[in-house]
Design an enzyme around this catalytic site. Structure first.
Site, PDB file in Angstrom:
ATOM      1  N   TYR A 127       0.837  -1.205   0.000  1.00  0.00           N
ATOM      2  CA  TYR A 127       0.000   0.000   0.000  1.00  0.00           C
ATOM      3  C   TYR A 127       0.872   1.254   0.000  1.00  0.00           C
ATOM      4  O   TYR A 127       0.726   2.125  -0.862  1.00  0.00           O
ATOM      5  CB  TYR A 127      -0.897  -0.032   1.237  1.00  0.00           C
ATOM      6  CG  TYR A 127      -1.884   1.097   1.338  1.00  0.00           C
ATOM      7  CD1 TYR A 127      -3.014   1.146   0.533  1.00  0.00           C
ATOM      8  CD2 TYR A 127      -1.700   2.124   2.274  1.00  0.00           C
ATOM      9  CE1 TYR A 127      -3.934   2.183   0.656  1.00  0.00           C
ATOM     10  CE2 TYR A 127      -2.612   3.154   2.395  1.00  0.00           C
ATOM     11  CZ  TYR A 127      -3.730   3.181   1.584  1.00  0.00           C
ATOM     12  OH  TYR A 127      -4.632   4.209   1.708  1.00  0.00           O
ATOM     13  N   ASP A 128       1.809   1.325   0.953  1.00  0.00           N
ATOM     14  CA  ASP A 128       2.599   2.546   1.128  1.00  0.00           C
ATOM     15  C   ASP A 128       3.438   2.845  -0.113  1.00  0.00           C
ATOM     16  O   ASP A 128       3.464   3.970  -0.615  1.00  0.00           O
ATOM     17  CB  ASP A 128       3.554   2.412   2.328  1.00  0.00           C
ATOM     18  CG  ASP A 128       2.847   2.111   3.643  1.00  0.00           C
ATOM     19  OD1 ASP A 128       1.630   1.854   3.622  1.00  0.00           O
ATOM     20  OD2 ASP A 128       3.521   2.123   4.689  1.00  0.00           O
ATOM     21  N   ASN A 180      -6.180   9.528   8.357  1.00  0.00           N
ATOM     22  CA  ASN A 180      -7.306   8.683   8.788  1.00  0.00           C
ATOM     23  C   ASN A 180      -8.642   9.423   8.772  1.00  0.00           C
ATOM     24  O   ASN A 180      -8.828  10.406   9.483  1.00  0.00           O
ATOM     25  CB  ASN A 180      -7.080   8.153  10.204  1.00  0.00           C
ATOM     26  CG  ASN A 180      -5.869   7.251  10.288  1.00  0.00           C
ATOM     27  OD1 ASN A 180      -4.753   7.715  10.074  1.00  0.00           O
ATOM     28  ND2 ASN A 180      -6.078   5.992  10.576  1.00  0.00           N
ATOM     29  N   ARG A 233       3.581   4.475  15.103  1.00  0.00           N
ATOM     30  CA  ARG A 233       3.420   4.844  16.523  1.00  0.00           C
ATOM     31  C   ARG A 233       2.533   6.074  16.682  1.00  0.00           C
ATOM     32  O   ARG A 233       1.790   6.188  17.638  1.00  0.00           O
ATOM     33  CB  ARG A 233       4.800   5.194  17.144  1.00  0.00           C
ATOM     34  CG  ARG A 233       5.723   4.044  17.409  1.00  0.00           C
ATOM     35  CD  ARG A 233       5.346   3.232  18.632  1.00  0.00           C
ATOM     36  NE  ARG A 233       4.887   4.068  19.740  1.00  0.00           N
ATOM     37  CZ  ARG A 233       3.960   3.706  20.618  1.00  0.00           C
ATOM     38  NH1 ARG A 233       3.355   2.547  20.518  1.00  0.00           N
ATOM     39  NH2 ARG A 233       3.620   4.513  21.601  1.00  0.00           N
TER      40      ARG A 233
HETATM   41  P1  NAD Z   1     -12.643   1.932   0.231  1.00  0.00           P
HETATM   42  O1  NAD Z   1     -11.998   0.612   0.296  1.00  0.00           O
HETATM   43  O2  NAD Z   1     -14.000   2.089   0.821  1.00  0.00           O
HETATM   44  O3  NAD Z   1     -12.722   2.456  -1.263  1.00  0.00           O
HETATM   45  C1  NAD Z   1     -11.870   2.050  -2.289  1.00  0.00           C
HETATM   46  C2  NAD Z   1     -12.721   1.761  -3.514  1.00  0.00           C
HETATM   47  O4  NAD Z   1     -11.860   1.388  -4.607  1.00  0.00           O
HETATM   48  C3  NAD Z   1     -13.688   0.596  -3.299  1.00  0.00           C
HETATM   49  O5  NAD Z   1     -14.957   0.947  -3.765  1.00  0.00           O
HETATM   50  C4  NAD Z   1     -13.072  -0.526  -4.124  1.00  0.00           C
HETATM   51  O6  NAD Z   1     -14.017  -1.468  -4.573  1.00  0.00           O
HETATM   52  C5  NAD Z   1     -12.405   0.263  -5.239  1.00  0.00           C
HETATM   53  N1  NAD Z   1     -11.301  -0.466  -5.896  1.00  0.00           N
HETATM   54  C6  NAD Z   1     -10.275  -1.130  -5.313  1.00  0.00           C
HETATM   55  N2  NAD Z   1      -9.464  -1.641  -6.245  1.00  0.00           N
HETATM   56  C7  NAD Z   1      -9.973  -1.256  -7.450  1.00  0.00           C
HETATM   57  C8  NAD Z   1      -9.592  -1.471  -8.793  1.00  0.00           C
HETATM   58  N3  NAD Z   1      -8.477  -2.180  -9.104  1.00  0.00           N
HETATM   59  N4  NAD Z   1     -10.349  -0.951  -9.792  1.00  0.00           N
HETATM   60  C9  NAD Z   1     -11.470  -0.231  -9.496  1.00  0.00           C
HETATM   61  N5  NAD Z   1     -11.883  -0.001  -8.243  1.00  0.00           N
HETATM   62  C10 NAD Z   1     -11.143  -0.509  -7.234  1.00  0.00           C
HETATM   63  O7  NAD Z   1     -11.628   2.972   0.902  1.00  0.00           O
HETATM   64  P2  NAD Z   1     -11.745   4.543   1.149  1.00  0.00           P
HETATM   65  O8  NAD Z   1     -11.482   4.789   2.570  1.00  0.00           O
HETATM   66  O9  NAD Z   1     -12.972   5.087   0.535  1.00  0.00           O
HETATM   67  O10 NAD Z   1     -10.471   5.056   0.344  1.00  0.00           O
HETATM   68  C11 NAD Z   1     -10.584   5.719  -0.907  1.00  0.00           C
HETATM   69  C12 NAD Z   1      -9.207   6.233  -1.314  1.00  0.00           C
HETATM   70  O11 NAD Z   1      -8.729   7.155  -0.335  1.00  0.00           O
HETATM   71  C13 NAD Z   1      -8.166   5.132  -1.436  1.00  0.00           C
HETATM   72  O12 NAD Z   1      -7.355   5.394  -2.545  1.00  0.00           O
HETATM   73  C14 NAD Z   1      -7.384   5.250  -0.155  1.00  0.00           C
HETATM   74  O13 NAD Z   1      -6.056   4.834  -0.317  1.00  0.00           O
HETATM   75  C15 NAD Z   1      -7.458   6.757   0.115  1.00  0.00           C
HETATM   76  N6  NAD Z   1      -7.283   7.032   1.552  1.00  0.00           N
HETATM   77  C16 NAD Z   1      -8.277   6.795   2.452  1.00  0.00           C
HETATM   78  C17 NAD Z   1      -8.056   7.047   3.807  1.00  0.00           C
HETATM   79  C18 NAD Z   1      -9.113   6.839   4.851  1.00  0.00           C
HETATM   80  O14 NAD Z   1      -8.836   7.034   6.035  1.00  0.00           O
HETATM   81  N7  NAD Z   1     -10.323   6.491   4.529  1.00  0.00           N
HETATM   82  C19 NAD Z   1      -6.816   7.512   4.234  1.00  0.00           C
HETATM   83  C20 NAD Z   1      -5.816   7.715   3.278  1.00  0.00           C
HETATM   84  C21 NAD Z   1      -6.068   7.482   1.934  1.00  0.00           C
HETATM   85  N1  UDP Z   2      -6.367  -0.874  15.726  1.00  0.00           N
HETATM   86  C1  UDP Z   2      -6.745  -1.423  16.949  1.00  0.00           C
HETATM   87  N2  UDP Z   2      -7.816  -2.258  16.977  1.00  0.00           N
HETATM   88  C2  UDP Z   2      -8.546  -2.566  15.876  1.00  0.00           C
HETATM   89  C3  UDP Z   2      -8.169  -1.989  14.633  1.00  0.00           C
HETATM   90  C4  UDP Z   2      -7.066  -1.157  14.604  1.00  0.00           C
HETATM   91  O1  UDP Z   2      -6.117  -1.155  17.982  1.00  0.00           O
HETATM   92  O2  UDP Z   2      -9.519  -3.327  15.995  1.00  0.00           O
HETATM   93  C5  UDP Z   2      -5.216   0.056  15.700  1.00  0.00           C
HETATM   94  C6  UDP Z   2      -4.176  -0.246  14.636  1.00  0.00           C
HETATM   95  O3  UDP Z   2      -3.223  -1.170  15.107  1.00  0.00           O
HETATM   96  C7  UDP Z   2      -3.582   1.124  14.394  1.00  0.00           C
HETATM   97  C8  UDP Z   2      -4.763   2.079  14.615  1.00  0.00           C
HETATM   98  O4  UDP Z   2      -5.716   1.334  15.371  1.00  0.00           O
HETATM   99  O5  UDP Z   2      -2.602   1.411  15.364  1.00  0.00           O
HETATM  100  C9  UDP Z   2      -5.400   2.561  13.322  1.00  0.00           C
HETATM  101  O6  UDP Z   2      -5.666   1.459  12.520  1.00  0.00           O
HETATM  102  P1  UDP Z   2      -6.390   1.557  11.104  1.00  0.00           P
HETATM  103  O7  UDP Z   2      -6.281   0.222  10.465  1.00  0.00           O
HETATM  104  O8  UDP Z   2      -7.743   2.135  11.277  1.00  0.00           O
HETATM  105  O9  UDP Z   2      -5.565   2.657  10.302  1.00  0.00           O
HETATM  106  P2  UDP Z   2      -4.009   2.833   9.967  1.00  0.00           P
HETATM  107  O10 UDP Z   2      -3.184   1.937  10.837  1.00  0.00           O
HETATM  108  O11 UDP Z   2      -3.884   2.506   8.533  1.00  0.00           O
HETATM  109  O12 UDP Z   2      -3.782   4.260  10.283  1.00  0.00           O
END
Ligand code: NAD
Ligand code: UDP
Ligand code: UDP
Length: 312
Positions: free
Chosen positions: A144-145, A173, A274
């Site tokens: 992902y990253d 987030n 962290r």
């Molecule tokens: P989500 O999983 O609900 O949405 C992602 C969508 O992309 C889904 O509808 C999934 O079906 C679609 N998808 C995945 N792979 C695909 C592919 N190969 N072709 C077409 N569609 C595909 O997640 P979200 O939280 O709505 O995230 C949306 C975007 O925002 C992502 O790119 C995610 O990385 C980014 N983002 C979200 C957060 C957050 O906290 N929600 C944080 C950082 C970045």
């Molecule tokens: N986390 C947790 N319990 C859960 C799910 C997540 O303690 O049931 C923790 C996880 O280890 C992380 C933080 O909550 O430290 C945020 O997790 P999330 O997966 O929501 O987002 P991200 O780690 O990608 O910021």
């Protein structure tokens, strides 16, 4: 009115973005392969004349006409992006290439939904856009990253090499209604566990921190970024700088929902950052934006959503 393509439009953030764009009078083509998204998320839009839903995987070329592209396609929760990590990297990298190729052909403005994960497990706090990050290239979060980092690289190379009109937002987030109930993210997990009367699973000792942004604030920032005509490309952080420990979040959720849930502690996944807090000075100055929804208010809306969902 513009024609707008939203990839990942049936997901959590994408569906809220489609709602907003339709409300603003645009024509929206929502493209999604439904890996983590669903038709249910956009059900209310299916009868809108300006809305079209298309099942398509962005790792394959897409030939459509559009003026603007929001590229959100990519699973966002660790459980889902680690399920098929090769596909996750392909989605970010091949997906970016295809959407950039499309933007180039039709001369569209294109915005990438990047992430705070580009900073990895940060040793600078809070994280400004100038911080280059501390990312493990071979760990379980790397698909992902590093996929998202490479997508940013592609955006800036298409900008320099082909003069594409690009925008990059780094999302921290974000939570709210329409999060997937099983997607394993902390806010949805804790709320669903508390509503079911199950114990709340804290990974590690719960002292790690996150900063949670409500979805409406996030969408406002994305729309402002897309609409900025100054040539501002970003990357720009968007998120809420109020930082909480995961333990505090658990206690808030229990206090809000009540019931018998207790805190239980589980092993911390590897490479779990962290601490995380956006420095949003750039978003404040370039987009005149800052989040408005407090965590308690946003959590209440999210709890209401999951309560109705679990009843149904
Ligand atoms: P989500 O999983 O609900 O949405 C992602 C969508 O992309 C889904 O509808 C999934 O079906 C679609 N998808 C995945 N792979 C695909 C592919 N190969 N072709 C077409 N569609 C595909 O997640 P979200 O939280 O709505 O995230 C949306 C975007 O925002 C992502 O790119 C995610 O990385 C980014 N983002 C979200 C957060 C957050 O906290 N929600 C944080 C950082 C970045
Ligand atoms: N986390 C947790 N319990 C859960 C799910 C997540 O303690 O049931 C923790 C996880 O280890 C992380 C933080 O909550 O430290 C945020 O997790 P999330 O997966 O929501 O987002 P991200 O780690 O990608 O910021
Ligand atoms: N592409 C697409 N839709 C388009 C134009 C291009 O999906 O309308 C894809 C195509 O598969 C190509 C990629 O975008 O491989 C990159 O396109 P670009 O024109 O940048 O480079 P090419 O590989 O075509 O030289």
């Amino acid at each position: 009115m513009q024609s707008v393509l939203v990839t990942g439009g049936a997901g959590f953030l994408g569906s809220h973005l489609c709602d907003r764009l339709i409300r603003d009078g645009h024509e929206v083509l929502c493209v999604d392969n439904f890996f983590t998204g669903s038709r249910r998320n956009v059900a209310a839009l299916l009868n809108e004349p300006g809305f079209e839903l298309m099942r398509h995987d962005v790792t394959f070329p897409l030939y459509v006409e559009t003026e603007r592209i929001f590229n959100l396609a990519c699973p966002a929760s660790p459980v889902h992006y680690q399920f098929d990590p090769v596909q996750t990297t392909k989605t970010s990298v091949h997906g970016a290439i295809n959407m950039l190729g499309l933007a180039r052909r039709v001369k569209a403005r294109i915005l990438q939904a990047s992430t705070s994960e580009v900073y990895g497990d940060p040793d600078v706090h809070p994280q400004p856009e100038s911080y280059l990050g501390r990312v493990n290239p071979i760990g379980i979060r790397s698909c992902y990253d590093e996929g998202k980092r490479c997508a940013e690289t592609l955006f800036f190379d298409y900008h320099r090499q082909h003069h594409l009109d690009i925008k990059v937002v780094r999302i921290f987030n974000t939570y709210g209604p329409r999060m997937h109930p099983n997607d394993g993210r902390v806010v949805s997990n804790f709320i669903v566990q508390a509503l079911r009367g199950e114990d709340i699973t804290i990974y590690g000792d719960g002292s790690q921190t996150r900063s949670f942004c409500y979805v409406d604030d996030l969408i406002e920032a994305m729309v402002r970024m897309m609409d900025t005509d100054t040539g501002f490309t970003g990357p720009v952080n968007i998120g809420n700088p109020s930082e909480f420990s995961i333990r505090e979040l658990a206690e808030k959720v229990i206090a809000m929902i009540g019931g018998p849930s207790k805190l239980v502690f589980r092993p911390l996944p590897s490479d779990d950052p962290r601490q995380r807090q956006p420095d949003i000075a750039l978003a404040r100055s370039a987009l005149d934006w800052e989040p408005k929804v407090a965590l308690d208010d946003g959590l209440r809306e999210t709890v209401r959503y999951f309560r109705d969902l679990l009843k149904a």
